[in-house]
Design an enzyme around this catalytic site. Structure first.
Site, mmCIF file in Angstrom:
data_model
loop_
_atom_site.group_PDB
_atom_site.id
_atom_site.type_symbol
_atom_site.label_atom_id
_atom_site.label_comp_id
_atom_site.label_asym_id
_atom_site.label_seq_id
_atom_site.Cartn_x
_atom_site.Cartn_y
_atom_site.Cartn_z
ATOM 1 N N GLY A 143 -49.715 13.267 -26.451
ATOM 2 C CA GLY A 143 -49.379 13.015 -27.854
ATOM 3 C C GLY A 143 -50.654 12.744 -28.614
ATOM 4 O O GLY A 143 -51.124 11.606 -28.679
ATOM 5 N N VAL A 176 -45.984 9.376 -28.868
ATOM 6 C CA VAL A 176 -45.166 10.313 -29.630
ATOM 7 C C VAL A 176 -44.202 9.514 -30.491
ATOM 8 O O VAL A 176 -44.118 8.286 -30.386
ATOM 9 C CB VAL A 176 -44.392 11.285 -28.705
ATOM 10 C CG1 VAL A 176 -45.360 12.099 -27.864
ATOM 11 C CG2 VAL A 176 -43.399 10.541 -27.815
ATOM 12 N N ASN A 197 -44.399 2.654 -31.716
ATOM 13 C CA ASN A 197 -43.581 1.580 -32.292
ATOM 14 C C ASN A 197 -42.131 1.725 -31.850
ATOM 15 O O ASN A 197 -41.225 1.909 -32.673
ATOM 16 C CB ASN A 197 -43.667 1.592 -33.819
ATOM 17 C CG ASN A 197 -44.824 0.755 -34.331
ATOM 18 O OD1 ASN A 197 -45.255 -0.184 -33.676
ATOM 19 N ND2 ASN A 197 -45.328 1.097 -35.496
ATOM 20 N N SER A 227 -51.696 -2.709 -32.809
ATOM 21 C CA SER A 227 -51.815 -2.933 -34.251
ATOM 22 C C SER A 227 -53.249 -2.735 -34.688
ATOM 23 O O SER A 227 -54.187 -3.117 -33.996
ATOM 24 C CB SER A 227 -51.358 -4.346 -34.628
ATOM 25 O OG SER A 227 -51.535 -4.551 -36.019
ATOM 26 N N GLY A 228 -53.404 -2.158 -35.861
ATOM 27 C CA GLY A 228 -54.725 -1.945 -36.427
ATOM 28 C C GLY A 228 -54.851 -0.604 -37.110
ATOM 29 O O GLY A 228 -55.890 -0.288 -37.688
ATOM 30 N N LYS A 284 -44.994 -7.195 -31.128
ATOM 31 C CA LYS A 284 -45.549 -6.303 -32.156
ATOM 32 C C LYS A 284 -44.582 -6.175 -33.334
ATOM 33 O O LYS A 284 -44.993 -6.133 -34.503
ATOM 34 C CB LYS A 284 -45.821 -4.925 -31.542
ATOM 35 C CG LYS A 284 -46.209 -3.821 -32.542
ATOM 36 C CD LYS A 284 -47.413 -4.196 -33.392
ATOM 37 C CE LYS A 284 -48.051 -2.994 -34.079
ATOM 38 N NZ LYS A 284 -47.144 -2.158 -34.857
ATOM 39 N N HIS A 332 -44.915 -9.271 -35.346
ATOM 40 C CA HIS A 332 -46.190 -9.129 -36.066
ATOM 41 C C HIS A 332 -45.973 -8.331 -37.343
ATOM 42 O O HIS A 332 -46.445 -8.704 -38.425
ATOM 43 C CB HIS A 332 -47.206 -8.432 -35.155
ATOM 44 C CG HIS A 332 -48.401 -7.860 -35.871
ATOM 45 N ND1 HIS A 332 -48.343 -6.699 -36.617
ATOM 46 C CD2 HIS A 332 -49.686 -8.280 -35.954
ATOM 47 C CE1 HIS A 332 -49.526 -6.445 -37.141
ATOM 48 N NE2 HIS A 332 -50.363 -7.378 -36.752
ATOM 49 N N ASN A 333 -45.265 -7.208 -37.234
ATOM 50 C CA ASN A 333 -45.036 -6.370 -38.409
ATOM 51 C C ASN A 333 -44.144 -7.061 -39.429
ATOM 52 O O ASN A 333 -44.312 -6.879 -40.638
ATOM 53 C CB ASN A 333 -44.430 -5.037 -37.988
ATOM 54 C CG ASN A 333 -45.455 -4.106 -37.354
ATOM 55 O OD1 ASN A 333 -46.493 -4.553 -36.886
ATOM 56 N ND2 ASN A 333 -45.164 -2.824 -37.331
ATOM 57 N N GLU A 338 -46.303 -9.262 -41.260
ATOM 58 C CA GLU A 338 -47.116 -8.387 -42.119
ATOM 59 C C GLU A 338 -46.361 -8.028 -43.402
ATOM 60 O O GLU A 338 -46.942 -8.036 -44.499
ATOM 61 C CB GLU A 338 -47.470 -7.126 -41.333
ATOM 62 C CG GLU A 338 -48.274 -6.087 -42.081
ATOM 63 C CD GLU A 338 -48.416 -4.819 -41.239
ATOM 64 O OE1 GLU A 338 -48.086 -3.725 -41.757
ATOM 65 O OE2 GLU A 338 -48.836 -4.922 -40.072
ATOM 66 N N TYR A 339 -45.075 -7.713 -43.281
ATOM 67 C CA TYR A 339 -44.260 -7.418 -44.471
ATOM 68 C C TYR A 339 -44.297 -8.601 -45.436
ATOM 69 O O TYR A 339 -44.495 -8.435 -46.643
ATOM 70 C CB TYR A 339 -42.808 -7.163 -44.064
ATOM 71 C CG TYR A 339 -42.442 -5.745 -43.702
ATOM 72 C CD1 TYR A 339 -43.144 -5.026 -42.734
ATOM 73 C CD2 TYR A 339 -41.362 -5.120 -44.308
ATOM 74 C CE1 TYR A 339 -42.781 -3.736 -42.395
ATOM 75 C CE2 TYR A 339 -40.992 -3.824 -43.965
ATOM 76 C CZ TYR A 339 -41.703 -3.143 -43.008
ATOM 77 O OH TYR A 339 -41.332 -1.861 -42.677
ATOM 78 N N ARG A 373 -14.733 -24.132 -42.898
ATOM 79 C CA ARG A 373 -14.410 -23.284 -41.742
ATOM 80 C C ARG A 373 -13.241 -23.870 -40.952
ATOM 81 O O ARG A 373 -12.380 -23.152 -40.449
ATOM 82 C CB ARG A 373 -15.638 -23.127 -40.829
ATOM 83 C CG ARG A 373 -16.784 -22.358 -41.455
ATOM 84 C CD ARG A 373 -17.968 -22.218 -40.492
ATOM 85 N NE ARG A 373 -17.658 -21.260 -39.430
ATOM 86 C CZ ARG A 373 -17.676 -21.551 -38.134
ATOM 87 N NH1 ARG A 373 -17.971 -22.779 -37.732
ATOM 88 N NH2 ARG A 373 -17.399 -20.615 -37.242
#
Length: 492
Positions: free
Chosen positions: A12, A77, A105, A131-132, A185, A188-189, A192-193, A462
């Site tokens: 890939g 891929v 990912n 990441s990077g 990961k 982590h993202n 990041e958001y 409830r």
């Protein structure tokens, strides 16, 4: 395996795969190359063959045959079915103890499934979070490998050698079994958001309320990058805000369509937060903010239908307002990290992963998108980097805070920022400037520190409509009120 000479194979060869292959070669490894379309392999060899030792192959069998034992094949891929398709082709070509690495990912549940299935066939499967971006893949990313401890013995030295380096330590460490690497990961993202969203909210406030144009803000963000906000994202924010569009002469940010895209990891983080019962409101709000930005037709309609009801906010001291926004940004950023780390602990308990927060923070200190000075402080708050110490799932050792915000350093820092944070949220509300993460993060902070929350009423409701029972503050047990009867309380 006559003729085997390569240390690792990469299949890939789009930009990320090609850059990782080049990174391995630059670090002294012989790399076997394969791509579904052989032209990409030839292109890489032509353009970058002098980066190191490569072995060009035209089939997966040829790739596998060129590898030393244990054979290590890295797949880069598109996530999902393409990964499964490559794995299916590799299985019959590999022997017991060989290692398949997925550095894309992929969703962590896919990684868990693949790892279990391949373990039954005697193969190691390693889900690796990288990441990077493209630059990191070539020059040193942050790397988060999952999989078995045994596989890391054979694979870890290669990954550590190509990872980013922070003061002599590789930004790579074994994270945990099966899907742990891809999960970390993913979180982590998610952070990041949220990190990018609070930066965007700060920019919007400085412009709409403070009256600072993009070029002026570039200077503000550069100054902020010399404070506790110092990070890669703050650094590049200044670069983006300073950029002028050559065609129009306007700030580039003004000619970019205000619809933020996403590739799915932020959404996965929000969903998983619900699955493991972790309150990650700031991270989820950052995902929703991107979704709202993409609803262009609805937003266009709303602009002519919905009234603002706003006040004419006047800022008497712009410098003081800028400092308030800086402190609010820092506090909201801390909450985003706190929520992400809390989610990691919840997932460790849910999936039986021995995640070490100090080690994870150390991996994020360089090479990745959320690299920031505060990660060194986070690492210290959780006992430092110790790649040999992996806690029992669901436990918190005595030297680690139950929440990042409880660590003395961060409790003091966020406490000092709270007055400014409240002023900024109030001003934004009055001016009608949307700040979903600033306000959500403040609500999370207030929710943590409340002695009692309105959840008592929620539980009463409830019990009323669904007989879901409740517990009492004054005695042990579970109870139910006979709401449709005489309203006496019974023990459930």
């Amino acid at each position: 395996m006559s003729g085997a000479q390569a240390d690792i194979g990469v299949t890939g060869l789009a930009v990320m795969g090609a850059n990782l292959a080049r990174n391995f070669a630059r670090n002294g490894y012989t790399v076997a190359l394969h791509n579904r379309t052989a032209q990409k392999t030839h292109d890489l060899m032509s353009a970058h063959g002098d980066d190191g030792e490569f072995v060009a192959t035209e089939s997966l069998k040829e790739l596998v045959d060129s590898l030393k034992a244990p054979r290590r094949v890295l797949i880069m891929v598109k996530a999902g079915a393409p990964v499964d398709a490559v794995i299916d082709q590799l299985v019959d070509l590999l022997d017991d103890g060989d290692i398949i690495i997925d550095a894309g990912n992929s969703h962590y549940e896919d990684t868990r499934r693949r790892e279990a299935a391949l373990a039954e066939k005697g193969l190691h499967f390693v889900g690796v979070g990288v990441s990077g971006g493209e630059e990191g893949a070539l020059n040193g990313p942050a790397i988060m490998p999952g999989g078995s401890r045994e596989s890391y013995v054979a694979l870890g030295p290669l990954l550590e050698s190509i990872s980013a380096d922070f003061e002599g330590e590789p930004c790579c460490a074994w994270i945990g079994p099966d899907g742990a690497g891809h999960y970390v990961k993913m979180v982590h993202n998610g952070i990041e958001y949220a990190d990018m969203q609070v930066i965007g909210e700060a920019y919007d406030l400085l412009r709409q309320v403070g009256g600072l144009e993009p070029r002026e803000q570039a200077g503000v963000f550069r100054a902020w990058n010399e404070t506790e906000l110092a990070s890669y994202l703050i650094e590049i924010t200044a670069e983006v805000l300073e950029q002028v569009d050559a065609a129009t002469g306007q700030p580039l940010v003004d000619v970019i369509v205000d619809e933020a895209g996403q590739k799915g990891t932020g959404r996965w983080t929000a969903i998983s937060g619900l699955d493991v019962g972790s309150p990650i409101g700031a991270i989820a709000e950052s995902v929703f903010a991107r979704s709202l930005s993409s609803q262009r037709a609805v937003r266009d309609a709303a602009s002519s239908v919905l009234v603002s009801g706003t006040e004419n906010v006047q800022i008497a001291d712009v410098g003081a307002f800028v400092e308030d926004v800086r402190l609010a940004l820092y506090a909201s950023k801390l909450v985003s990290y706190a929520q992400g780390l809390d989610m990691l602990r919840a997932a460790a308990s849910e999936y039986g992963w021995p995640l070490d927060i100090g080690t994870i923070a150390s991996v994020w200190r360089d090479g990745c998108i959320i690299r920031a000075d505060l990660l060194d402080d986070i690492m210290r708050a959780f006992g430092g980097r110790d790649t040999t110490r992996h806690p029992e799932p669901g436990t918190t050792s005595a030297d680690q805070p139950a929440n990042l915000l409880f660590a003395p350093f961060f409790a003091e820092a966020i406490g000092a920022a709270v007055p400014a944070w409240r002023r900024v949220v109030s001003v934004a509300s009055a001016a009608g400037v949307p700040i979903p993460v600033f306000s959500s993060a403040l609500s999370y902070y207030d929710g943590l520190r409340q002695e009692r929350l309105p959840a008592a009423l929620t539980q009463g409701l409830r019990d009323y409509f669904g007989a879901h029972t409740y517990r009492r503050v004054d005695r042990e047990g579970t109870f139910h009120t006979l709401w449709s009867g005489d309203r006496t309380e019974v023990e459930a």
